[in-house]
Write a protein that holds these residues in place. Structure first.
Motif, PDB file in Angstrom:
ATOM      1  N   ARG A   1     -14.935   4.631   6.415  1.00  0.00           N
ATOM      2  CA  ARG A   1     -14.362   5.731   7.195  1.00  0.00           C
ATOM      3  C   ARG A   1     -14.805   5.663   8.640  1.00  0.00           C
ATOM      4  O   ARG A   1     -14.015   5.863   9.564  1.00  0.00           O
ATOM      5  CB  ARG A   1     -14.767   7.070   6.568  1.00  0.00           C
ATOM      6  CG  ARG A   1     -13.946   7.389   5.344  1.00  0.00           C
ATOM      7  CD  ARG A   1     -14.289   8.741   4.755  1.00  0.00           C
ATOM      8  NE  ARG A   1     -13.393   9.020   3.641  1.00  0.00           N
ATOM      9  CZ  ARG A   1     -13.737   9.687   2.547  1.00  0.00           C
ATOM     10  NH1 ARG A   1     -14.966  10.160   2.396  1.00  0.00           N
ATOM     11  NH2 ARG A   1     -12.858   9.880   1.591  1.00  0.00           N
ATOM     12  N   ARG A   2     -16.072   5.382   8.826  1.00  0.00           N
ATOM     13  CA  ARG A   2     -16.560   5.272  10.187  1.00  0.00           C
ATOM     14  C   ARG A   2     -15.812   4.181  10.937  1.00  0.00           C
ATOM     15  O   ARG A   2     -15.303   4.390  12.043  1.00  0.00           O
ATOM     16  CB  ARG A   2     -18.066   4.953  10.173  1.00  0.00           C
ATOM     17  CG  ARG A   2     -18.699   4.926  11.544  1.00  0.00           C
ATOM     18  CD  ARG A   2     -20.063   4.259  11.519  1.00  0.00           C
ATOM     19  NE  ARG A   2     -21.016   4.941  10.656  1.00  0.00           N
ATOM     20  CZ  ARG A   2     -21.759   5.990  11.022  1.00  0.00           C
ATOM     21  NH1 ARG A   2     -21.647   6.476  12.241  1.00  0.00           N
ATOM     22  NH2 ARG A   2     -22.605   6.533  10.177  1.00  0.00           N
ATOM     23  N   ALA A   3     -15.693   3.039  10.310  1.00  0.00           N
ATOM     24  CA  ALA A   3     -15.090   1.890  10.991  1.00  0.00           C
ATOM     25  C   ALA A   3     -13.617   2.136  11.312  1.00  0.00           C
ATOM     26  O   ALA A   3     -13.145   1.810  12.408  1.00  0.00           O
ATOM     27  CB  ALA A   3     -15.243   0.634  10.135  1.00  0.00           C
ATOM     28  N   VAL A   4     -12.899   2.703  10.365  1.00  0.00           N
ATOM     29  CA  VAL A   4     -11.463   2.917  10.587  1.00  0.00           C
ATOM     30  C   VAL A   4     -11.243   3.929  11.699  1.00  0.00           C
ATOM     31  O   VAL A   4     -10.444   3.717  12.608  1.00  0.00           O
ATOM     32  CB  VAL A   4     -10.776   3.373   9.292  1.00  0.00           C
ATOM     33  CG1 VAL A   4      -9.365   3.878   9.576  1.00  0.00           C
ATOM     34  CG2 VAL A   4     -10.726   2.235   8.288  1.00  0.00           C
ATOM     35  N   LEU A   5     -11.983   5.029  11.651  1.00  0.00           N
ATOM     36  CA  LEU A   5     -11.794   6.046  12.686  1.00  0.00           C
ATOM     37  C   LEU A   5     -12.185   5.509  14.054  1.00  0.00           C
ATOM     38  O   LEU A   5     -11.487   5.746  15.039  1.00  0.00           O
ATOM     39  CB  LEU A   5     -12.614   7.284  12.363  1.00  0.00           C
ATOM     40  CG  LEU A   5     -11.874   8.434  11.709  1.00  0.00           C
ATOM     41  CD1 LEU A   5     -12.661   9.718  11.868  1.00  0.00           C
ATOM     42  CD2 LEU A   5     -10.480   8.624  12.292  1.00  0.00           C
TER      43      LEU A   5
ATOM     44  N   TRP B   1      -6.268  -2.487  10.349  1.00  0.00           N
ATOM     45  CA  TRP B   1      -6.949  -3.292   9.343  1.00  0.00           C
ATOM     46  C   TRP B   1      -7.503  -4.572   9.976  1.00  0.00           C
ATOM     47  O   TRP B   1      -8.659  -4.940   9.760  1.00  0.00           O
ATOM     48  CB  TRP B   1      -5.966  -3.624   8.219  1.00  0.00           C
ATOM     49  CG  TRP B   1      -6.548  -4.377   7.078  1.00  0.00           C
ATOM     50  CD1 TRP B   1      -7.622  -4.014   6.309  1.00  0.00           C
ATOM     51  CD2 TRP B   1      -6.096  -5.626   6.561  1.00  0.00           C
ATOM     52  NE1 TRP B   1      -7.837  -4.963   5.341  1.00  0.00           N
ATOM     53  CE2 TRP B   1      -6.911  -5.955   5.471  1.00  0.00           C
ATOM     54  CE3 TRP B   1      -5.053  -6.487   6.904  1.00  0.00           C
ATOM     55  CZ2 TRP B   1      -6.736  -7.126   4.727  1.00  0.00           C
ATOM     56  CZ3 TRP B   1      -4.869  -7.648   6.163  1.00  0.00           C
ATOM     57  CH2 TRP B   1      -5.704  -7.952   5.095  1.00  0.00           C
ATOM     58  N   GLU B   2      -6.687  -5.215  10.799  1.00  0.00           N
ATOM     59  CA  GLU B   2      -7.139  -6.436  11.455  1.00  0.00           C
ATOM     60  C   GLU B   2      -8.341  -6.157  12.353  1.00  0.00           C
ATOM     61  O   GLU B   2      -9.305  -6.922  12.383  1.00  0.00           O
ATOM     62  CB  GLU B   2      -6.002  -7.066  12.269  1.00  0.00           C
ATOM     63  CG  GLU B   2      -4.910  -7.713  11.440  1.00  0.00           C
ATOM     64  CD  GLU B   2      -5.429  -8.880  10.582  1.00  0.00           C
ATOM     65  OE1 GLU B   2      -6.552  -9.342  10.808  1.00  0.00           O
ATOM     66  OE2 GLU B   2      -4.695  -9.309   9.671  1.00  0.00           O
TER      67      GLU B   2
ATOM     68  N   ASP C   1     -14.545  -7.442   4.414  1.00  0.00           N
ATOM     69  CA  ASP C   1     -14.114  -7.228   3.038  1.00  0.00           C
ATOM     70  C   ASP C   1     -13.346  -5.935   2.832  1.00  0.00           C
ATOM     71  O   ASP C   1     -12.974  -5.610   1.704  1.00  0.00           O
ATOM     72  CB  ASP C   1     -15.321  -7.257   2.096  1.00  0.00           C
ATOM     73  CG  ASP C   1     -15.911  -8.651   2.021  1.00  0.00           C
ATOM     74  OD1 ASP C   1     -15.172  -9.617   2.250  1.00  0.00           O
ATOM     75  OD2 ASP C   1     -17.133  -8.775   1.752  1.00  0.00           O
ATOM     76  N   ILE C   2     -13.128  -5.196   3.885  1.00  0.00           N
ATOM     77  CA  ILE C   2     -12.434  -3.927   3.685  1.00  0.00           C
ATOM     78  C   ILE C   2     -10.994  -4.200   3.228  1.00  0.00           C
ATOM     79  O   ILE C   2     -10.334  -5.117   3.705  1.00  0.00           O
ATOM     80  CB  ILE C   2     -12.435  -3.070   4.970  1.00  0.00           C
ATOM     81  CG1 ILE C   2     -11.937  -1.652   4.634  1.00  0.00           C
ATOM     82  CG2 ILE C   2     -11.593  -3.725   6.048  1.00  0.00           C
ATOM     83  CD1 ILE C   2     -12.044  -0.688   5.791  1.00  0.00           C
TER      84      ILE C   2
END
Lengths: 164, 164
Positions: B28-32, B48-49, B57-58
């Motif tokens: 969640r942290r990374a996507v936001l 995603w990229e 690995d997400i």
DNA sequence: CCATGATTGCAATTATATTGCAAATGCAAT
DNA sequence: ATTGCATTTGCAATATAATTGCAATCATGG
């Protein structure tokens, strides 16, 4: 009546096709009429189902292509919305949209007071033709159910999707 | 620096998750953060990229789900546009969009003069939270090429799709 | 009525999004 | 620190939406 052709609508189609040097096919007539008749924002499949009632052999692919053709020519429009299925509208005169954030329902809004929005200037680099406003909120149905459930009703109810 | 965590942005995420009783996961942290950093309107795959560079690995599915979660919570938004791929934006403060009808490019527009639009009244049945305006036209690049090709340049050039 | 280029339908393909489930993880209480 | 438990994640399968190549068909101008 009876054939669904030769209506006021049909006449418009002939003019449009001639102006753009497009052969006027029965499929084009049927697809455009189906969209003109709708007051909502149908998907390709909804239009296809409509047209199939009078033209059972029309291919879904053809509907896709006809809608794209007329969109490029600005005869119809793709509705700007947050969803992931294309929706079309035949109204190209200025109007606005009400979007329900809960169920996805989208309605047209006519309001002459909203015709006075100042267009952005040259600094944007865009040559602007028109605009429309999207109002976001809750439709009456969703507002009511949220109230019933209490203000802290959280990620509960989620699924519907009206989007008419 | 170096880890990409613990930034100003990171702090905000913790608060958001706590307020909504959501476990704060690394994904969640990374996507936001990836969306916050972008100034454009990325698709799920573009996000995603981005995230994969630091979190190889997400899963794409996870990105879909996280974006949906935060959209429902109004932390981010799906951009209303005519296309058929979902696009997201992290700016939830009021701003507007410039859309190129030719190539699909979409840019943000801030303009305080546009903050005064009168909200429609109760007769709509909607409980309105906010609005944004979509201005349609031609971006500078497309306006230029159309001019070069002459005013009757027809269904010729068609394909690009910037939509940044 | 014919010639010609554009359109259509079909089947296959690609692109995008969603779902069920087992394993892994965050978090609060010990 | 350790444990318990609900939530989230990753994977593989599936569903849904849109696009493409090509042969047959059709609309239009002569």
């Amino acid at each position: 009546m009876g054939k669904g052709e030769g209506t006021i609508l049909g006449a418009g189609i002939e003019k449009i096709c001639r102006e753009h040097a497009l052969p006027l096919t029965a499929q084009r007539r049927a697809v455009l009429e189906a969209l003109w008749v709708r007051l909502t924002h149908p998907t390709v499949d909804e239009i296809w189902e409509d047209v199939r009632r009078t033209m059972p052999d029309i291919s879904r692919t053809t509907v896709y292509r006809i809608l794209e053709t007329f969109t490029d020519l600005r005869v119809i429009r793709k509705v700007p919305h947050p969803g992931t299925v294309a929706r079309y509208e035949s109204r190209t005169s200025r109007h606005h949209h009400l979007l329900c954030l809960q169920c996805g329902r989208m309605e047209d809004l006519d309001d002459a007071a909203l015709d006075k929005v100042a267009l952005p200037g040259k600094e944007t680099g865009f040559q602007i033709e028109d605009y429309s406003i999207q109002f976001r909120g809750l439709c009456s149905r969703c507002a009511r159910s949220r109230q019933a459930a209490g203000p802290r009703a959280r990620a509960a109810g989620k699924k519907s999707h009206a989007h008419k």
